[in-house]
Structure formats: C-alpha cells, structure tokens
Design a protein around this motif. Structure first.
Motif, mmCIF file in Angstrom:
data_model
loop_
_atom_site.group_PDB
_atom_site.id
_atom_site.type_symbol
_atom_site.label_atom_id
_atom_site.label_comp_id
_atom_site.label_asym_id
_atom_site.label_seq_id
_atom_site.Cartn_x
_atom_site.Cartn_y
_atom_site.Cartn_z
ATOM 1 N N ASP A 304 -3.935 74.300 15.855
ATOM 2 C CA ASP A 304 -3.714 74.970 17.245
ATOM 3 C C ASP A 304 -2.421 75.113 17.529
ATOM 4 O O ASP A 304 -1.934 75.849 18.651
ATOM 5 C CB ASP A 304 -4.316 74.032 18.199
ATOM 6 N N TRP A 305 -1.330 74.705 16.775
ATOM 7 C CA TRP A 305 0.078 74.760 16.958
ATOM 8 C C TRP A 305 0.417 76.285 16.894
ATOM 9 O O TRP A 305 -0.079 76.978 15.837
ATOM 10 C CB TRP A 305 0.919 73.913 15.987
ATOM 11 N N SER A 306 1.529 76.764 17.437
ATOM 12 C CA SER A 306 2.025 78.048 17.131
ATOM 13 C C SER A 306 2.377 78.401 15.689
ATOM 14 O O SER A 306 3.107 77.171 15.077
ATOM 15 C CB SER A 306 2.825 78.703 18.392
ATOM 16 N N PRO A 307 2.458 79.281 15.050
ATOM 17 C CA PRO A 307 2.526 79.471 13.628
ATOM 18 C C PRO A 307 4.101 79.229 13.356
ATOM 19 O O PRO A 307 4.327 78.391 12.423
ATOM 20 C CB PRO A 307 2.350 80.832 13.588
ATOM 21 N N ASP A 308 4.812 79.560 14.334
ATOM 22 C CA ASP A 308 6.444 79.372 13.986
ATOM 23 C C ASP A 308 6.666 77.795 13.820
ATOM 24 O O ASP A 308 7.512 77.484 13.482
ATOM 25 C CB ASP A 308 7.286 80.066 15.209
ATOM 26 N N VAL A 309 6.175 77.142 15.046
ATOM 27 C CA VAL A 309 6.109 75.643 15.043
ATOM 28 C C VAL A 309 5.601 74.787 13.860
ATOM 29 O O VAL A 309 6.430 74.001 13.328
ATOM 30 C CB VAL A 309 5.684 75.138 16.497
ATOM 31 N N LYS A 310 4.478 75.632 13.462
ATOM 32 C CA LYS A 310 4.042 74.805 12.351
ATOM 33 C C LYS A 310 4.786 75.125 10.947
ATOM 34 O O LYS A 310 5.030 73.965 10.397
ATOM 35 C CB LYS A 310 2.650 75.323 12.032
ATOM 36 N N GLN A 311 5.366 76.163 10.788
ATOM 37 C CA GLN A 311 6.247 76.698 9.659
ATOM 38 C C GLN A 311 7.512 75.833 9.807
ATOM 39 O O GLN A 311 7.842 75.088 8.793
ATOM 40 C CB GLN A 311 6.448 78.000 9.705
ATOM 41 N N ALA A 312 7.999 75.688 10.733
ATOM 42 C CA ALA A 312 9.254 74.765 10.842
ATOM 43 C C ALA A 312 9.034 73.396 10.926
ATOM 44 O O ALA A 312 9.820 72.721 10.056
ATOM 45 C CB ALA A 312 9.798 74.903 12.399
#
Length: 427
Positions: A304-312
C-alpha cells in the motif's frame, strides 16, 4: 444525448465494425473504437473507454514505459470524470482510474499532483455515498490512499483522524466489520502523532478482536502472538512494565501451544501480518517523514506504500548493507566504541530485508535466518561486554525479533526457546 452530427460518421461505422467483427479486437483497437463512440453515446461508452484505458495502461509492452503508462491512465481518469452521474458504477470506476493515475504520478516523482489526486479520490468516495453508489462516506478505496500519503508526509494527526473516522463509521454499521488493517493504521498513526494513550487503547482493541477471532477459528495463533508481542513493546515504552510482562506471558503461552500442537487450523500465507508489525517496531530508528521528504508509512502493508517511497526504501538496502558490514568489522577491533551502533544498524538492515522478502515470496527461512542469527550474536556480544540495562534490552529485542521470525517460518520450537529466554532475562 445524440452527438452524431459532430462526429465523423465513417469513423463511427469503422469503430462499430471493429467491435462487432468476428475476431476479438486488441485492447488498443478497443480504446480507439471507444474513443470515437464515447463522443456519440457517452452513457454507454465512457465506462467502456475507462476500463479499456486502464487495461491499456497495464499492457506488458509498456511495463518499462512510465511516460506511456502515465498518459494512458491520465486519459482513463479524464474519461471516468465524464461518466454521467446516473451510472451506478461511476464511483468505483472513477476511484479505480484515479488510483492508477495517482500511482503513475508518484512513480515518476510528481508527488504533489499525486496527492491532489488522492484528495480527489476521497471526494469521489463521499460523492458516491451521497448518491447511493457506495455504502460508506469513507469509501475505503477512496480514503485509503489519502491516509497513506498523509502518513508518508509526516502528517500523522490528519492521517489518524481519517483512520479514526473509518473505524467509527464501520463500528456504527452493525453489518460491517472493522478490519485489522484499519485498526492497525489507526493505532500506528495515533502513536506517531504522540497520542500514546489512544494508541494503546486502539491496540488493546486489536488484541481483543483477534483473541475472539482465534477462538472462533477466524484468525491464527501466530497473528495473535505477533500482536501481543508488539503490544508488550508499546506498554514498555509507556512505562507499564507489569502489563507488558503479562502480554509477553500470554504470547509465551500461545507459543507453547504452537510448539506442541501447531495452529488450530491451516492458514494461507500470513507473512504480511508479521512483516508489517516488524517494520512498525523499528519506526523510531528511521528518518522522520516530512512534506517534500516522504518516508514509509509504517503500520501500512508494504504493497500500500506509494511507489516512490517503496522504491527509495528498497534502493537504500545496499547502502545499509555496506554500512552494517563496516560497523561489524570496526566492532571486532573496538567493541566498546562500535557494538551498540552495529546492533542498531543491523536491526534496520534486517527489517528492511524482511520487508523486501515479503514482497517476493513465502520462502523466508533460508535467506533471512542468517540476518536474525547475526543480530542475536551481535546483541549477545554487547550484553556480555557491557552488562547494562540497555544492552540487555537490545538482546531481548534481538531474541524477540528472531522468535517472531521463526514463528513466521513455522519453526515453533526454536521460536518458543528464544522467547522463553527473553522472559528470563534480568530486569
């Protein structure tokens, strides 16, 4: 409404022929046809255009083309916004289209625009409730992403208010059931906002509900154990040591049952429960989220995390591995100066590795066991060296982490032994 006088009639005929032909048209052909026909009969074809554009944005050939995915989902959102109010699926379609658009915006770094779309999704849910399209004024698919991005931006009080509203709305409906994930997000955001007593109350509700579900055969002993252990940590932080001890003793009793007889019934993959709580337990060691500098919304499932946050978060693993290796080496020559920091950093590394592995599959024992073993070894060395209350707490934390991991890996006997040692530590 008839718009045929404004549309190229040959294009309309070709579009109808494409859809009525003997062969099934490709998604791209469907999109082209629905674009034309939605101008003629929006009531009929705008929902179809929205669905086709959503599928078109997920097509395999654009998996590595974020610009194309973004354009297709932006068009899907635009089409969904034009769906007439009388269409009973309007809210569901609009929120789905906006969700896909928001995801792509965040993935390419346009987070402020993504946040605005989250607000639009929440407004769409409220509109849908007012028009009888959805059953709740806090329609989960509309409000959930807004809660997540608020948490990621460090706006925890606002996130907690939204979570609380969802919980209270569900409780007011006798036919609805408040989900574990709603309660967990609420408790996590209350705690992050500094509302510690309210967070403890919310967590007590989580444990109470899960106890009942275990008794009714609707939840697993493992999930209840993870919850009790997390509750014990919260109670310790609040200075409620007696209550924390009681929660740990309850967890140990259920671990004993797992060791002797296993789960009361078979369960599918429940790793997300363990990983989400494990990551939440390490939130205080991570950077504080701020607007413009988002951080993971601990207490929300990784997916459920935003994709930019997941990627970082995932991209930070190699740096953590390098730093942890350097500290371990330094601790060998100067343990007094480096062991405490090595223990703390290794825990961050282990948590991040577990989050990443949960997203990859259910086989966790072989890849993750060395990290948990190393964490216990480092913490034991620190406790042997220093013998302080803080070092014993670090050892208890490392043993607890490994015990709960072993529960997730279904190594119940070892899990019980580790947790028994935790309860027998001095202090």
């Amino acid at each position: 409404m008839d718009h045929t006088e404004k549309v190229d009639q040959d294009a309309v005929l070709r579009a109808r022929a494409t859809l009525l032909g003997s062969g099934r048209p490709s998604v791209g052909q469907q999109v082209e046809a629905y674009r034309v026909l939605s101008a003629v009969s929006p009531l009929t074809y705008l929902p179809k255009l929205t669905e086709a554009l959503l599928s078109y944005g997920y097509a395999p050939e654009v998996r590595d083309r974020p610009d194309v995915r973004l354009a297709r989902h932006a068009e899907a959102a635009a089409a969904a916004r034009r769906i007439e109010a009388g269409e009973h699926n309007r809210t569901e379609l609009l929120v789905r289209a906006l969700s896909a658009y928001r995801y792509e915006l965040c993935a390419v770094g346009r987070r402020a625009e993504g946040f605005a779309v989250c607000e639009e999704m929440a407004a769409a849910g409220r509109w849908g409730f007012a028009h009888g399209h959805v059953s709740s004024p806090v329609y989960g698919h509309g409000h959930g992403p807004l809660t997540t991005v608020l948490a990621e931006d460090g706006r925890h009080r606002e996130a907690a208010e939204l979570c609380g509203k969802s919980v209270r709305t569900a409780r007011s409906d006798s036919s609805a059931e408040v989900s574990f994930w709603e309660l967990l997000a609420w408790a996590a955001e209350l705690e992050a906002a500094g509302c510690h007593d309210a967070a403890l109350d919310a967590w007590a509700d989580i444990v109470r509900v899960t106890r009942a579900e275990v008794d009714e055969g609707r939840s697993s002993l493992a999930i209840l154990i993870w919850q009790l252990v997390h509750q014990a940590g919260m109670l310790d932080t609040a200075g409620q040591r007696v209550e924390a001890r009681a929660a740990r003793e309850d967890a140990l009793a259920f671990l004993s049952e797992l060791d002797k007889t296993g789960e009361r019934k078979s369960w599918s993959n429940i790793l997300t429960w363990w990983v989400t709580l494990y990551a939440l337990s390490g939130r205080s060691a991570e950077p504080v989220p701020l607007p413009g500098s988002p951080a993971p919304p601990f207490g929300f499932p990784f997916l459920d995390w935003s994709p930019d946050v997941k990627q970082a978060y995932v991209d930070g693993l190699p740096t953590l591995e390098e730093q942890a290796a350097g500290l371990r080496e330094a601790a060998r020559t100067e343990p007094y100066g480096h062991l405490p920091e090595a223990v703390a950093l290794h825990r961050r590394l282990t948590i991040r590795s577990a989050v990443r592995r949960e997203n990859r599959g259910h086989r966790i024992l072989k890849p993750l066991r060395p990290l948990f073993d190393e964490g216990v070894a480092l913490a034991r060395s620190l406790a042997d060296l220093a013998g302080t209350e803080q070092s014993l707490e670090a050892l208890g934390r490392a043993l607890t982490d490994r015990s709960m991991f072993l529960v997730a890996a279904k190594q119940y006997g070892e899990a019980y032994d580790d947790y028994l040692e935790v309860l027998n530590l001095p202090g």
